[in-house]
Design an enzyme around this catalytic site. Structure first.
Site, PDB file in Angstrom:
ATOM      1  N   LYS A 108       0.644  -1.440   0.316  1.00 58.87           N
ATOM      2  CA  LYS A 108       0.559  -0.255  -0.311  1.00 58.87           C
ATOM      3  C   LYS A 108       0.479   1.202  -0.241  1.00 58.87           C
ATOM      4  CE  LYS A 108      -3.147   2.033   2.967  1.00 58.87           C
ATOM      5  NZ  LYS A 108      -4.215   2.131   3.626  1.00 58.87           N
ATOM      6  N   SER A 183      -9.037   2.617   3.674  1.00 59.43           N
ATOM      7  CA  SER A 183      -8.241   3.520   2.716  1.00 59.43           C
ATOM      8  C   SER A 183      -7.825   2.669   1.684  1.00 59.43           C
ATOM      9  CB  SER A 183      -6.828   4.864   3.515  1.00 59.43           C
ATOM     10  OG  SER A 183      -7.085   4.238   4.144  1.00 59.43           O
ATOM     11  N   SER A 207      -9.627   1.130   7.928  1.00 62.14           N
ATOM     12  CA  SER A 207      -9.878   1.081   6.302  1.00 62.14           C
ATOM     13  C   SER A 207      -8.554  -0.664   5.604  1.00 62.14           C
ATOM     14  CB  SER A 207      -7.659   2.148   6.443  1.00 62.14           C
ATOM     15  OG  SER A 207      -8.115   3.101   6.337  1.00 62.14           O
TER      16      SER A 207
END
Length: 498
Positions: A108, A183, A207
């Site tokens: 990520k 996210s 997230s």
């Protein structure tokens, strides 16, 4: 002077060895060329690693297959921020060791992976290259995981969507008109589309669990400090964020957890896990504590998860969380906004430009502005959040686990939570959608989204099971039982690479 890449040197060395061997052998003794190997079939990371270790496939073959899968679906889902395919090929051709040696994945774009850009979804960080690994990334590199690049995230991970202005919206493989959540939206979209079996994800307010729910994959948020997050000495007043992964299989999540454990004595090692044997007392809490609406499809999916637990012999008890959701949300949001303000300052320092819409998004600016206006309230908010941990854990006096929705609705259309939407409207939408997950971050508790249901229109809806801090093993064992009772791995979205 011609400079050879590591990959070219390795290829050249191999060719030289092969030519030397042929020159030494009599012509009649040269064996028939081996049959061409087939393209590896997609499998979870545990199976991929086992195949590589057994010599049934190679790390390079698995990387090439994953690159082909990424190229097949990326134009439709836009989940990759930075491709590092050539570096991945070079890494796969080298010597790898660890529990997932040679298995391809993505990192990520909020943490540093040495040699790759870390952009955090921000236009103002263009050109930033990581010179060393984040502590969590070091664990993954040590496990032999091969990174194919960085997955998409909203700016600084500050919103429950993944539509950064720097990269454009990431799309949900189940319906490309809708978002994958955030996210860790890029990570969940890539796993859902079967590009890789797992991908790095992080969770500061939902997230991991939110995109796991909206993309139909498994996602566990570890207990605070169970896995590495950042360098020692940089800890905030309250650590709400954790690192882990989104996966197709529960066993991958367990093995990844075990490979990345901090091992600092704060918790006993995870150890071996198996499907849960003992029966639990599960508190069923479908109502949002903030009073926001719950979508009928999500309510039905959560009730179906409760019924599955009853069918498995667990005791399911109607439960109302005894917390002031409005007050908790206000304190959490102010703390969150203060982080947005700090991020804007960091981007300004890196870019050499003043804080403004040229380098940070309107949503980030709006949060930072709120934090500046209410800076005097921040100490009390932090005190409230620190005290909440004991309030949360007191709820488990007669309960083992709490079952609730992950989000207020299934995945919403692209643009509904775009970072340049009207700030007040966007705030209302975000709080209505992401009203369930933050309490577990504040309490440092283990919590997971399990893909047990799909809406009538075919959108995944996860069920959230939450325990105390340190209950990671219990949740994993429950997840293994649920996975066996209602398997999800063979249920693939319309946009799938396999």
């Amino acid at each position: 002077m011609l400079k050879l890449s590591r990959r070219a040197m390795l290829a050249g060395s191999a060719a030289a060895v092969a030519l030397a061997a042929c020159s030494r052998a009599p012509k009649e003794e040269v064996a028939d060329a081996p049959a061409a190997r087939t393209v590896p079939t997609y499998a979870d990371g545990t199976a991929m690693a086992a195949g590589i270790a057994a010599g049934e496939t190679t790390a390079l073959e698995q990387v090439e297959a994953a690159v082909a899968r990424a190229n097949a679906v990326e134009p439709r889902i836009n989940a990759i921020v930075t491709e590092t395919f050539e570096v991945a090929r070079s890494d796969a051709a080298g010597l790898l060791s660890g529990a997932f040696a040679g298995v391809p994945s993505f990192i990520k774009d909020l943490i540093d992976w040495r040699g790759a850009p870390t952009l955090a979804g921000s236009r103002g960080l263009a050109g930033h290259i990581a010179t060393e690994d984040n502590p969590f990334a070091r664990k993954w590199r040590g496990a032999g995981i091969v990174s194919l690049g960085k997955s998409a995230t909203p700016e600084a991970g500050l919103i429950s969507s993944t539509e950064p202005l720097s990269n454009g919206p990431t799309r949900n493989p189940w319906d490309v008109s809708r978002f994958p959540g955030g996210s860790s939206g890029g990570a969940a979209a890539l796993v859902a589309a079967r590009v890789v079996p797992f991908a790095h994800a992080s969770d500061g307010g939902g997230s991991i669990r939110i995109p796991a729910s909206t993309c139909g994959v498994f996602g566990l948020k570890p207990s605070r400090d169970r896995l590495p997050y950042s360098e020692l000495g940089n800890a905030p007043p309250l650590q709400i964020s954790v690192n882990h992964a989104v996966t197709i299989s529960v066993r991958d999540s367990i093995a990844l957890f075990r490979a990345a454990e901090a091992n600092d004595g704060a918790y006993p090692p995870l150890g071996e896990t198996a499907p849960l044997k003992r029966r639990l007392r599960i508190g069923f809490a479908p109502e949002p504590t903030t009073g926001t609406p719950l979508h009928p499809d999500t309510r039905a999916a959560t009730e179906a998860a409760a019924q599955l637990c009853r069918d498995l012999g667990h005791t399911v008890i109607d439960f109302t969380m005894p917390i002031d959701g409005v007050k908790l949300t206000d304190a959490f949001l102010l703390y969150w906004a203060a982080g947005a303000g700090q991020f804007a300052q960091q981007v300004a320092a890196f870019s050499g430009k003043p804080i403004g819409p040229e380098i940070v998004e309107p949503w980030t600016l709006g949060l930072g502005g709120m934090a500046a206006r209410r800076i005097g309230d921040l100490p009390a908010a932090i005190g409230y959040l620190l005290a909440f941990e004991s309030v949360y854990h007191a709820m488990f006096g007669s309960l083992d686990v709490i079952l609730s929705p992950v989000t207020g609705s299934p995945a919403v259309p692209i643009g509904d939570q775009a970072p340049d939407a009207d700030y007040d409207t966007l705030m209302e939408r975000v709080l209505g959608f992401a009203s369930y997950t933050a309490p577990m971050n504040v309490a440092g508790a283990a919590s997971m989204s399990v893909p047990l249901a799909w809406s009538p229109s075919g959108l995944p809806i996860g069920a959230m099971f939450s325990g105390r801090k340190g209950d990671d093993a219990l949740l994993f064992e429950l997840a293994l039982e649920l996975e066996a009772a209602r398997p999800w791995a063979d249920r693939k979205p319309p946009v799938s690479a396999t």
